[in-house]
Enzyme design. Structure first.
Site, mmCIF file in Angstrom:
data_model
loop_
_atom_site.group_PDB
_atom_site.id
_atom_site.type_symbol
_atom_site.label_atom_id
_atom_site.label_comp_id
_atom_site.label_asym_id
_atom_site.label_seq_id
_atom_site.Cartn_x
_atom_site.Cartn_y
_atom_site.Cartn_z
ATOM 1 C CG ASP A 65 47.701 -16.494 -11.262
ATOM 2 O OD1 ASP A 65 46.864 -15.576 -11.398
ATOM 3 O OD2 ASP A 65 48.801 -16.330 -10.695
ATOM 4 C CG HIS A 66 45.112 -16.092 -7.812
ATOM 5 N ND1 HIS A 66 45.729 -16.351 -6.616
ATOM 6 C CD2 HIS A 66 46.071 -15.566 -8.633
ATOM 7 C CE1 HIS A 66 46.997 -15.981 -6.683
ATOM 8 N NE2 HIS A 66 47.229 -15.499 -7.896
ATOM 9 C CG ASP A 207 48.900 -12.741 -6.905
ATOM 10 O OD1 ASP A 207 49.509 -13.685 -6.358
ATOM 11 O OD2 ASP A 207 48.591 -12.739 -8.108
HETATM 12 ZN ZN LIG Z 1 48.878 -14.775 -9.083
HETATM 13 ZN ZN LIG Z 2 47.575 -11.489 -9.590
#
Ligand SMILES: [Zn+2]
Ligand SMILES: [Zn+2]
Length: 304
Positions: A65-66, A207
């Site tokens: 997701d990054h 995160d």
């Molecule tokens: Zn994330």
């Molecule tokens: Zn993460």
């Protein structure tokens, strides 16, 4: 002045109307991106900003997701016939991860410069940005970033005149350049500039569990963008287990760091209405706002 846009505010997966967490800034003609999950290109398009001036991309860590939006973005930049080098900054493994993703974007008309972060903290100077990566506490190696724009001291006209420096050089000295006159005289910026003035500082942290380093590094920020995976107090245990934060944990960090403003981001897909949980957050740190896709601010140097 620094333009800042939180392109997306989601964690884990992009949703309709909520792109994945990513930050874009513009300063002096050069743009910087932190994180690039799936759909980041669309978020940039929605904001109406250009891919062309992106010279630097920083990654917090290598969860999909990054970073999974990177190959598509590289292709777009290549199709726009970019020739200037692109700098990538990220944790250990940067080149291996990016080259694996580049199997589907093998030929690009511009070179990529890899800058792998060494140790718990490292500073990079890129196109007028001072970028400091510092280690945070996630379930894989992860860093947060502060972005700082320095501001030189005030130009002292009397000192410049007394030193006999011709006016044609003043502008270059103000910009930090050293000037050598034809007769070999050397004029340095520090001869004509006052003490450095307060610059602009943005901290981006996602995160991670809360750590004391985050509060220290974010201190004095104009803007502190911090993850808040869960708004619901009953999810505190989950936040510990998955190495994320609740809204109130993020607020406690902001209370210590005392930034001018905090925005929350990286919401769990299950968190539909972040604003419902802001009352508890503001009790701890009043200048807190829920991040939203496209939420933007222009940060100026302080008036004196
Ligand atoms: Zn994330
Ligand atoms: Zn993460």
């Amino acid at each position: 002045m620094l333009d800042v846009c939180l392109l997306g505010s989601g964690g884990m997966m992009p949703l309709p109307y909520r792109w994945l967490t990513s930050l874009m800034t513009r300063f002096n003609g050069s743009s910087l991106l932190i994180d690039c999950g799936e759909g980041t290109q669309i978020a940039v398009k929605e904001k109406g900003w250009s891919f062309k001036p992106i010279d630097t991309i920083c990654f917090t860590h290598y969860h999909g997701d990054h970073i999974s939006g990177l190959p598509g973005l590289l292709l777009t930049m290549g199709n726009a016939d970019r020739k200037e080098p692109l700098t990538l900054i990220g944790p250990k493994g940067l080149e291996r991860v990016v080259n694996a993703l580049r199997v589907i974007a093998p030929e690009l008309p511009f070179p990529i410069i890899f800058k792998e972060i060494q140790g718990p903290e490292q500073t990079f100077e890129e196109k007028g940005y001072r970028i400091r990566a510092f280690r945070v506490h996630h379930n894989v190696l992860c860093y947060a970033y502060t972005i700082e724009i320095d501001r030189a001291g005030r130009f002292d006209v009397d000192r410049a005149r007394n030193a006999g420096i011709p006016m044609q050089f003043w502008n270059r000295l103000q910009k930090g350049e050293q000037i050598e006159a034809e007769d070999g005289t050397l004029w340095r910026p520090e001869d004509v500039l006052g003490p450095a003035r307060k610059g602009i500082k943005v901290t981006y942290c996602t995160d991670t569990r809360p750590t004391k380093e985050i509060a220290q590094q974010a201190a004095g920020s104009d803007l502190f963008i911090c993850e808040g995976m869960y708004g619901e107090p009953e999810k505190a245990k989950k936040a510990v287990e998955y190495k994320h934060m609740t809204f109130t944990e993020a607020a406690a960090l902001a209370k210590q760091a005392q930034p001018k403003e905090m925005w929350l981001t990286h919401y769990s897909p299950s968190l539909v209405r972040p604003e419902d949980y802001m009352e508890d957050v503001r009790r701890i740190f009043p200048r807190a706002y829920p991040g939203k896709d496209g939420k933007s601010v222009t940060l100026d140097f302080e008036e004196e």
